[in-house]
Write a protein that holds these residues in place. Structure first.
Motif, mmCIF file in Angstrom:
data_model
loop_
_atom_site.group_PDB
_atom_site.id
_atom_site.type_symbol
_atom_site.label_atom_id
_atom_site.label_comp_id
_atom_site.label_asym_id
_atom_site.label_seq_id
_atom_site.Cartn_x
_atom_site.Cartn_y
_atom_site.Cartn_z
ATOM 1 N N PRO A 15 0.831 -1.210 0.000
ATOM 2 C CA PRO A 15 0.000 0.000 0.000
ATOM 3 C C PRO A 15 0.864 1.258 0.000
ATOM 4 O O PRO A 15 1.769 1.409 0.822
ATOM 5 C CB PRO A 15 -0.827 -0.126 1.293
ATOM 6 C CG PRO A 15 -0.098 -1.120 2.145
ATOM 7 C CD PRO A 15 0.594 -2.039 1.196
ATOM 8 N N GLU A 16 0.596 2.134 -0.936
ATOM 9 C CA GLU A 16 1.454 3.289 -1.185
ATOM 10 C C GLU A 16 1.605 4.201 0.024
ATOM 11 O O GLU A 16 0.692 4.358 0.832
ATOM 12 C CB GLU A 16 0.902 4.107 -2.349
ATOM 13 C CG GLU A 16 -0.459 4.736 -2.068
ATOM 14 C CD GLU A 16 -0.972 5.561 -3.237
ATOM 15 O OE1 GLU A 16 -1.092 6.791 -3.076
ATOM 16 O OE2 GLU A 16 -1.257 4.978 -4.294
ATOM 17 N N ASN A 17 2.787 4.813 0.116
ATOM 18 C CA ASN A 17 3.077 5.808 1.152
ATOM 19 C C ASN A 17 2.823 5.297 2.568
ATOM 20 O O ASN A 17 2.393 6.048 3.451
ATOM 21 C CB ASN A 17 2.265 7.097 0.915
ATOM 22 C CG ASN A 17 2.908 8.005 -0.116
ATOM 23 O OD1 ASN A 17 4.123 8.058 -0.246
ATOM 24 N ND2 ASN A 17 2.086 8.725 -0.869
ATOM 25 N N THR A 18 3.091 4.005 2.787
ATOM 26 C CA THR A 18 3.007 3.438 4.128
ATOM 27 C C THR A 18 4.390 2.949 4.542
ATOM 28 O O THR A 18 5.276 2.759 3.706
ATOM 29 C CB THR A 18 2.018 2.259 4.196
ATOM 30 O OG1 THR A 18 2.454 1.220 3.309
ATOM 31 C CG2 THR A 18 0.611 2.690 3.828
ATOM 32 N N LEU A 19 4.553 2.708 5.826
ATOM 33 C CA LEU A 19 5.843 2.242 6.324
ATOM 34 C C LEU A 19 6.224 0.907 5.688
ATOM 35 O O LEU A 19 7.400 0.667 5.399
ATOM 36 C CB LEU A 19 5.810 2.126 7.848
ATOM 37 C CG LEU A 19 5.607 3.440 8.615
ATOM 38 C CD1 LEU A 19 5.674 3.184 10.120
ATOM 39 C CD2 LEU A 19 6.610 4.507 8.207
ATOM 40 N N SER A 20 5.241 0.044 5.429
ATOM 41 C CA SER A 20 5.555 -1.249 4.807
ATOM 42 C C SER A 20 6.080 -1.063 3.384
ATOM 43 O O SER A 20 6.979 -1.784 2.942
ATOM 44 C CB SER A 20 4.328 -2.167 4.800
ATOM 45 O OG SER A 20 3.288 -1.641 4.007
ATOM 46 N N ALA A 21 5.544 -0.091 2.652
ATOM 47 C CA ALA A 21 5.998 0.173 1.284
ATOM 48 C C ALA A 21 7.420 0.725 1.283
ATOM 49 O O ALA A 21 8.232 0.371 0.418
ATOM 50 C CB ALA A 21 5.051 1.156 0.594
ATOM 51 N N PHE A 22 7.741 1.564 2.252
ATOM 52 C CA PHE A 22 9.095 2.118 2.328
ATOM 53 C C PHE A 22 10.095 1.060 2.793
ATOM 54 O O PHE A 22 11.220 0.992 2.295
ATOM 55 C CB PHE A 22 9.119 3.332 3.256
ATOM 56 C CG PHE A 22 8.184 4.426 2.818
ATOM 57 C CD1 PHE A 22 8.150 4.849 1.497
ATOM 58 C CD2 PHE A 22 7.324 5.025 3.726
ATOM 59 C CE1 PHE A 22 7.293 5.858 1.087
ATOM 60 C CE2 PHE A 22 6.461 6.031 3.328
ATOM 61 C CZ PHE A 22 6.434 6.448 2.011
ATOM 62 N N ARG A 23 9.661 0.231 3.718
ATOM 63 C CA ARG A 23 10.531 -0.855 4.193
ATOM 64 C C ARG A 23 10.868 -1.809 3.045
ATOM 65 O O ARG A 23 12.022 -2.238 2.889
ATOM 66 C CB ARG A 23 9.841 -1.602 5.332
ATOM 67 C CG ARG A 23 10.752 -2.561 6.085
ATOM 68 C CD ARG A 23 10.022 -3.245 7.230
ATOM 69 N NE ARG A 23 9.759 -2.323 8.329
ATOM 70 C CZ ARG A 23 8.556 -1.875 8.664
ATOM 71 N NH1 ARG A 23 7.487 -2.241 7.967
ATOM 72 N NH2 ARG A 23 8.402 -1.066 9.688
ATOM 73 N N GLU A 24 9.874 -2.114 2.230
ATOM 74 C CA GLU A 24 10.100 -3.002 1.088
ATOM 75 C C GLU A 24 11.025 -2.360 0.064
ATOM 76 O O GLU A 24 11.886 -3.023 -0.517
ATOM 77 C CB GLU A 24 8.762 -3.364 0.434
ATOM 78 C CG GLU A 24 8.860 -4.200 -0.830
ATOM 79 C CD GLU A 24 9.370 -5.618 -0.596
ATOM 80 O OE1 GLU A 24 9.545 -6.349 -1.590
ATOM 81 O OE2 GLU A 24 9.588 -6.006 0.580
ATOM 82 N N ALA A 25 10.860 -1.070 -0.164
ATOM 83 C CA ALA A 25 11.727 -0.365 -1.116
ATOM 84 C C ALA A 25 13.187 -0.453 -0.700
ATOM 85 O O ALA A 25 14.075 -0.634 -1.540
ATOM 86 C CB ALA A 25 11.295 1.093 -1.222
ATOM 87 N N VAL A 26 13.442 -0.336 0.587
ATOM 88 C CA VAL A 26 14.815 -0.461 1.085
ATOM 89 C C VAL A 26 15.288 -1.908 0.979
ATOM 90 O O VAL A 26 16.425 -2.181 0.575
ATOM 91 C CB VAL A 26 14.906 0.044 2.544
ATOM 92 C CG1 VAL A 26 16.310 -0.201 3.104
ATOM 93 C CG2 VAL A 26 14.564 1.532 2.622
ATOM 94 N N ARG A 27 14.410 -2.835 1.313
ATOM 95 C CA ARG A 27 14.783 -4.261 1.307
ATOM 96 C C ARG A 27 15.259 -4.714 -0.068
ATOM 97 O O ARG A 27 16.235 -5.469 -0.167
ATOM 98 C CB ARG A 27 13.589 -5.125 1.747
ATOM 99 C CG ARG A 27 13.933 -6.602 1.927
ATOM 100 C CD ARG A 27 12.700 -7.461 2.094
ATOM 101 N NE ARG A 27 11.945 -7.588 0.854
ATOM 102 C CZ ARG A 27 12.261 -8.434 -0.120
ATOM 103 N NH1 ARG A 27 13.323 -9.224 -0.023
ATOM 104 N NH2 ARG A 27 11.514 -8.497 -1.211
#
Length: 245
Positions: A15-27
């Protein structure tokens, strides 16, 4: 090497602009992360794309008419998948803290969403917070609104700035001489049709939103500085495949 910016995080898989989306982008190893900031009713920077919460939460209402406490009462993940039912609209501080905690060292592209509603004072609040936090990663400010970029230039002349645009021949010509920006973020549709106009263009180019493999390959071949994609893992795989050939 063309860099890959995760658009609103890994928007295609989370889901866009959520902490999970940012965490995945880094991962997955994204070179950069793009996100959107707006102001809540109580003057806090919150990370959400639309001016209302209708599309990306289970609630309704305008972002600027709600406090952070009210905004975070809503579920910002179930619309994408029930797996993300605990996701909330994050504050910008929460995103900075997460990126620091998980060791992000790329570029954070912060889009100020002032093209529909020009939040008074949003530029000062953002710059003050960035200067207070002193993140270890690079920061870029971007906006569709040239007035926002001008205000940012007065407050913080050092941090790099990008003009987001749908694009036409006039804006590309004008942007060449706009001293307060060092880059443009054009729509890919426009970028793909404007090869001649962009030959020897003196600023960085980072198209959006590049999701098809053929579009990614075009960006790599034109050697743009970066592009924004909803699927950073797929884009990294495409880049690696081209490098092996």
């Amino acid at each position: 090497m063309t860099k890959i910016f995760a658009h609103r995080g890994s928007k295609g898989t989370h889901p866009e602009n959520t902490l999970s989306a940012f965490r995945e982008a880094v991962r997955v190893g994204s070179d950069g992360i793009e996100l959107d900031v707006q102001l809540s009713k109580d003057g806090q920077l919150v990370v959400i794309h639309d001016e209302t919460i209708n599309r990306t939460t289970d609630g309704t209402g305008t972002v600027g008419d709600m406090t952070v406490k009210e905004l975070q009462e809503y579920d910002a993940g179930s619309w994408f998948s029930m797996e993300y039912a605990t996701e909330k609209i994050p504050t910008f501080t929460e995103v900075l803290d997460l990126l620091t905690e998980i060791g992000f060292t790329g570029t954070l592209n912060i889009e100020l969403k002032t093209d529909q509603y020009d939040y008074p004072g949003i530029e000062q609040k953002l710059v003050k917070l960035i200067q207070k936090q002193q993140p270890v990663f690079e920061v870029i400010y971007s906006s569709f609104n040239p007035l926002t970029l001008e205000r940012l230039g007065e407050i913080d002349p050092q941090t790099k700035k990008a003009w987001i645009m749908v694009g036409d021949k006039f804006t590309i010509l004008f942007s060449k001489y706009l001293l307060l920006i060092d880059s443009i973020h054009p729509s890919f549709t426009w970028f793909s049709k404007m090869e001649k106009e962009l030959i020897d263009y003196p600023k960085y180019i980072r198209p959006w939103t590049v999701n098809e493999e053929s579009a990614m390959i075009l960006c790599f071949k034109r050697n743009v500085d970066a592009f924004h994609t909803d699927y950073p893992a797929q884009a990294i795989q495409c880049r690696n495949k081209l490098a092996d050939n």
